[in-house]
Write a protein that holds these residues in place. Structure first.
Motif, PDB file in Angstrom:
ATOM      1  N   THR A  68      73.190 -61.568  67.304  1.00 22.03           N
ATOM      2  CA  THR A  68      74.295 -60.695  67.659  1.00 22.03           C
ATOM      3  C   THR A  68      75.138 -61.281  68.794  1.00 22.03           C
ATOM      4  OG1 THR A  68      72.836 -59.466  69.142  1.00 22.03           O
ATOM      5  CG2 THR A  68      73.129 -58.597  66.911  1.00 22.03           C
ATOM      6  N   ARG A  69      74.507 -62.022  69.702  1.00 23.88           N
ATOM      7  CA  ARG A  69      75.227 -62.628  70.817  1.00 23.88           C
ATOM      8  C   ARG A  69      74.896 -64.108  70.928  1.00 23.88           C
ATOM      9  NH1 ARG A  69      77.372 -59.045  74.893  1.00 23.88           N
ATOM     10  NH2 ARG A  69      77.131 -60.601  76.512  1.00 23.88           N
ATOM     11  N   VAL A  70      75.889 -64.881  71.313  1.00 21.98           N
ATOM     12  CA  VAL A  70      75.681 -66.295  71.581  1.00 21.98           C
ATOM     13  C   VAL A  70      74.950 -66.400  72.911  1.00 21.98           C
ATOM     14  CG1 VAL A  70      76.863 -68.473  72.045  1.00 21.98           C
ATOM     15  CG2 VAL A  70      77.784 -66.899  70.340  1.00 21.98           C
ATOM     16  N   PRO A  71      73.878 -67.194  73.007  1.00 19.36           N
ATOM     17  CA  PRO A  71      73.162 -67.311  74.281  1.00 19.36           C
ATOM     18  C   PRO A  71      74.058 -67.905  75.367  1.00 19.36           C
ATOM     19  CG  PRO A  71      71.975 -68.433  72.510  1.00 19.36           C
ATOM     20  CD  PRO A  71      73.266 -67.975  71.950  1.00 19.36           C
ATOM     21  N   LEU A  72      73.944 -67.374  76.573  1.00 23.24           N
ATOM     22  CA  LEU A  72      74.736 -67.857  77.700  1.00 23.24           C
ATOM     23  C   LEU A  72      74.070 -69.092  78.290  1.00 23.24           C
ATOM     24  CD1 LEU A  72      76.977 -67.653  79.794  1.00 23.24           C
ATOM     25  CD2 LEU A  72      75.619 -65.964  81.010  1.00 23.24           C
ATOM     26  N   THR A  73      74.686 -70.240  78.062  1.00 20.59           N
ATOM     27  CA  THR A  73      74.219 -71.490  78.652  1.00 20.59           C
ATOM     28  C   THR A  73      75.372 -72.115  79.416  1.00 20.59           C
ATOM     29  OG1 THR A  73      74.859 -72.829  76.747  1.00 20.59           O
ATOM     30  CG2 THR A  73      72.616 -71.915  76.732  1.00 20.59           C
ATOM     31  N   ARG A  79      82.388 -74.891  77.786  1.00 23.83           N
ATOM     32  CA  ARG A  79      83.195 -75.099  76.578  1.00 23.83           C
ATOM     33  C   ARG A  79      84.131 -73.912  76.356  1.00 23.83           C
ATOM     34  NH1 ARG A  79      84.522 -79.485  74.564  1.00 23.83           N
ATOM     35  NH2 ARG A  79      82.393 -80.202  74.572  1.00 23.83           N
ATOM     36  N   ARG A  80      83.624 -72.679  76.574  1.00 28.16           N
ATOM     37  CA  ARG A  80      84.467 -71.494  76.416  1.00 28.16           C
ATOM     38  C   ARG A  80      85.681 -71.559  77.334  1.00 28.16           C
ATOM     39  NH1 ARG A  80      82.896 -65.938  79.158  1.00 28.16           N
ATOM     40  NH2 ARG A  80      83.626 -67.215  80.880  1.00 28.16           N
ATOM     41  N   ASP A  81      85.463 -71.969  78.594  1.00 32.24           N
ATOM     42  CA  ASP A  81      86.543 -72.030  79.576  1.00 32.24           C
ATOM     43  C   ASP A  81      87.269 -73.373  79.582  1.00 32.24           C
ATOM     44  OD1 ASP A  81      85.769 -69.485  80.167  1.00 32.24           O
ATOM     45  OD2 ASP A  81      84.927 -69.951  82.138  1.00 32.24           O
ATOM     46  N   ASN A  82      86.954 -74.232  78.622  1.00 36.08           N
ATOM     47  CA  ASN A  82      87.612 -75.525  78.456  1.00 36.08           C
ATOM     48  C   ASN A  82      87.497 -76.397  79.706  1.00 36.08           C
ATOM     49  OD1 ASN A  82      88.889 -77.339  76.790  1.00 36.08           O
ATOM     50  ND2 ASN A  82      90.933 -76.723  77.431  1.00 36.08           N
ATOM     51  N   ASP A  96      80.503 -69.534  88.283  1.00 37.14           N
ATOM     52  CA  ASP A  96      80.632 -68.509  89.319  1.00 37.14           C
ATOM     53  C   ASP A  96      80.535 -67.133  88.675  1.00 37.14           C
ATOM     54  OD1 ASP A  96      81.173 -67.715  92.076  1.00 37.14           O
ATOM     55  OD2 ASP A  96      83.051 -66.922  91.263  1.00 37.14           O
ATOM     56  N   HIS A  97      79.947 -66.194  89.400  1.00 30.14           N
ATOM     57  CA  HIS A  97      79.880 -64.807  88.954  1.00 30.14           C
ATOM     58  C   HIS A  97      81.060 -64.069  89.568  1.00 30.14           C
ATOM     59  CE1 HIS A  97      75.765 -66.202  88.322  1.00 30.14           C
ATOM     60  NE2 HIS A  97      75.709 -65.294  87.375  1.00 30.14           N
ATOM     61  N   VAL A  98      81.911 -63.475  88.731  1.00 29.41           N
ATOM     62  CA  VAL A  98      83.092 -62.766  89.216  1.00 29.41           C
ATOM     63  C   VAL A  98      82.662 -61.653  90.168  1.00 29.41           C
ATOM     64  CG1 VAL A  98      85.129 -61.456  88.542  1.00 29.41           C
ATOM     65  CG2 VAL A  98      84.335 -63.337  87.100  1.00 29.41           C
ATOM     66  N   LEU A  99      81.754 -60.796  89.733  1.00 33.47           N
ATOM     67  CA  LEU A  99      81.123 -59.813  90.612  1.00 33.47           C
ATOM     68  C   LEU A  99      79.804 -60.450  91.041  1.00 33.47           C
ATOM     69  CD1 LEU A  99      80.889 -57.012  91.911  1.00 33.47           C
ATOM     70  CD2 LEU A  99      79.855 -56.209  89.795  1.00 33.47           C
ATOM     71  N   PRO A 100      79.696 -60.878  92.320  1.00 32.05           N
ATOM     72  CA  PRO A 100      78.514 -61.630  92.751  1.00 32.05           C
ATOM     73  C   PRO A 100      77.209 -60.889  92.462  1.00 32.05           C
ATOM     74  CG  PRO A 100      80.193 -61.620  94.461  1.00 32.05           C
ATOM     75  CD  PRO A 100      80.650 -60.663  93.401  1.00 32.05           C
ATOM     76  N   ARG A 101      76.171 -61.656  92.155  1.00 30.61           N
ATOM     77  CA  ARG A 101      74.862 -61.069  91.866  1.00 30.61           C
ATOM     78  C   ARG A 101      74.322 -60.323  93.079  1.00 30.61           C
ATOM     79  NH1 ARG A 101      71.407 -65.165  88.259  1.00 30.61           N
ATOM     80  NH2 ARG A 101      70.498 -63.235  87.533  1.00 30.61           N
ATOM     81  N   SER A 102      74.695 -60.785  94.281  1.00 28.06           N
ATOM     82  CA  SER A 102      74.239 -60.104  95.503  1.00 28.06           C
ATOM     83  C   SER A 102      74.852 -58.717  95.639  1.00 28.06           C
ATOM     84  CB  SER A 102      74.587 -60.938  96.735  1.00 28.06           C
ATOM     85  OG  SER A 102      75.986 -61.090  96.853  1.00 28.06           O
ATOM     86  N   LYS A 106      75.893 -58.897  87.025  1.00 25.57           N
ATOM     87  CA  LYS A 106      74.909 -59.374  86.048  1.00 25.57           C
ATOM     88  C   LYS A 106      75.253 -60.790  85.604  1.00 25.57           C
ATOM     89  CE  LYS A 106      72.848 -55.364  85.764  1.00 25.57           C
ATOM     90  NZ  LYS A 106      71.728 -55.156  86.629  1.00 25.57           N
ATOM     91  N   HIS A 107      74.259 -61.489  85.080  1.00 24.45           N
ATOM     92  CA  HIS A 107      74.465 -62.831  84.533  1.00 24.45           C
ATOM     93  C   HIS A 107      74.798 -62.680  83.048  1.00 24.45           C
ATOM     94  CE1 HIS A 107      74.173 -67.166  84.495  1.00 24.45           C
ATOM     95  NE2 HIS A 107      73.354 -67.110  83.456  1.00 24.45           N
ATOM     96  N   THR A 108      76.043 -62.295  82.758  1.00 23.35           N
ATOM     97  CA  THR A 108      76.511 -62.058  81.395  1.00 23.35           C
ATOM     98  C   THR A 108      77.799 -62.840  81.159  1.00 23.35           C
ATOM     99  OG1 THR A 108      77.823 -60.135  82.041  1.00 23.35           O
ATOM    100  CG2 THR A 108      75.546 -59.716  81.333  1.00 23.35           C
ATOM    101  N   TRP A 109      78.178 -62.968  79.889  1.00 27.25           N
ATOM    102  CA  TRP A 109      79.411 -63.665  79.534  1.00 27.25           C
ATOM    103  C   TRP A 109      80.624 -63.042  80.220  1.00 27.25           C
ATOM    104  CZ3 TRP A 109      79.877 -68.221  77.346  1.00 27.25           C
ATOM    105  CH2 TRP A 109      78.875 -68.708  76.510  1.00 27.25           C
ATOM    106  N   GLU A 110      80.633 -61.710  80.313  1.00 24.94           N
ATOM    107  CA  GLU A 110      81.796 -61.015  80.858  1.00 24.94           C
ATOM    108  C   GLU A 110      81.909 -61.161  82.375  1.00 24.94           C
ATOM    109  OE1 GLU A 110      79.412 -59.668  78.987  1.00 24.94           O
ATOM    110  OE2 GLU A 110      80.346 -58.935  77.146  1.00 24.94           O
ATOM    111  N   ASN A 111      80.846 -61.624  83.051  1.00 24.07           N
ATOM    112  CA  ASN A 111      80.862 -61.737  84.504  1.00 24.07           C
ATOM    113  C   ASN A 111      80.811 -63.182  84.990  1.00 24.07           C
ATOM    114  OD1 ASN A 111      80.859 -60.526  87.136  1.00 24.07           O
ATOM    115  ND2 ASN A 111      78.691 -61.033  87.290  1.00 24.07           N
ATOM    116  N   CYS A 112      80.674 -64.153  84.106  1.00 27.18           N
ATOM    117  CA  CYS A 112      80.576 -65.558  84.504  1.00 27.18           C
ATOM    118  C   CYS A 112      81.809 -66.338  84.077  1.00 27.18           C
ATOM    119  CB  CYS A 112      79.343 -66.205  83.873  1.00 27.18           C
ATOM    120  SG  CYS A 112      77.800 -65.568  84.521  1.00 27.18           S
TER     121      CYS A 112
END
Length: 169
Positions: A68-73, A79-82, A96-102, A106-112
């Motif tokens: 269902t989801r491509v693994p986040l590596t 490659r996604r961000d060219n 980088d995490h847009v909303l920092p983990r601290s 979360k470590h997700t596609w939408e936040n990295c």
């Protein structure tokens, strides 16, 4: 080492293989050669000589489990961000995490996003609003079977192009 594109029996791209593994599949009659190497290179033994394959196709269909989801590596995110920094547009080296983990991010596609070292250090654990920064692109989850072939689409053999073209979004 030389890589060979492996296609399913239905000509769908599956993955890339080292040349040695591809030749073994062809010699064991589990795969057929679709395209030979453009240079005309040959592999020779004491009793046989075969052309180096560039693309091979399995003789039997192999079912690939649906994800269902491509693994986040790291490679997939870059490659996604060219390989461009989401903040300044220069060459990216880090994630980088847009909303920092601290701060609960979360470590997700939408936040990295991909980031250059300078922007990543300057941002640190702060929010974009605190710095007055904005993202050049909105981070999204990549979709499609072609994401199994990270690096193949842009870095592979030109003969692979008909089999690994990205679908229109």
């Amino acid at each position: 080492m030389r890589q060979v594109l492996l296609l399913n029996a239905t000509y769908e791209p599956l993955t890339t293989l080292p040349l040695r593994r591809a030749v073994c599949l062809v010699l064991r009659e589990k795969a057929d050669v679709v395209h030979h190497d453009v240079t005309g290179a040959r592999l020779r033994s004491a009793t046989a000589s075969i052309e180096v394959p560039s693309v091979i196709r399995l003789r039997r269909y192999v079912r690939i489990p649906f994800r269902t989801r491509v693994p986040l590596t790291r490679a997939a995110l870059m490659r996604r961000d060219n390989f461009q920094c989401a903040y300044c547009g220069r060459r990216a080296e880090t994630i980088d995490h847009v909303l920092p983990r601290s701060r609960g991010g979360k470590h997700t596609w939408e936040n990295c996003v991909a980031s250059c070292s300078t922007c990543n250090h300057r941002k640190a654990d702060r929010l974009l609003e605190e710095l007055g920064w904005a993202l050049h692109v909105t981070p999204v989850v990549p979709r499609g079977a072609h994401w199994r072939l990270i690096g193949v689409i842009h870095d592979g053999d030109p003969q692979w192009a008909p089999y690994v073209t990205e679908p229109a979004a």
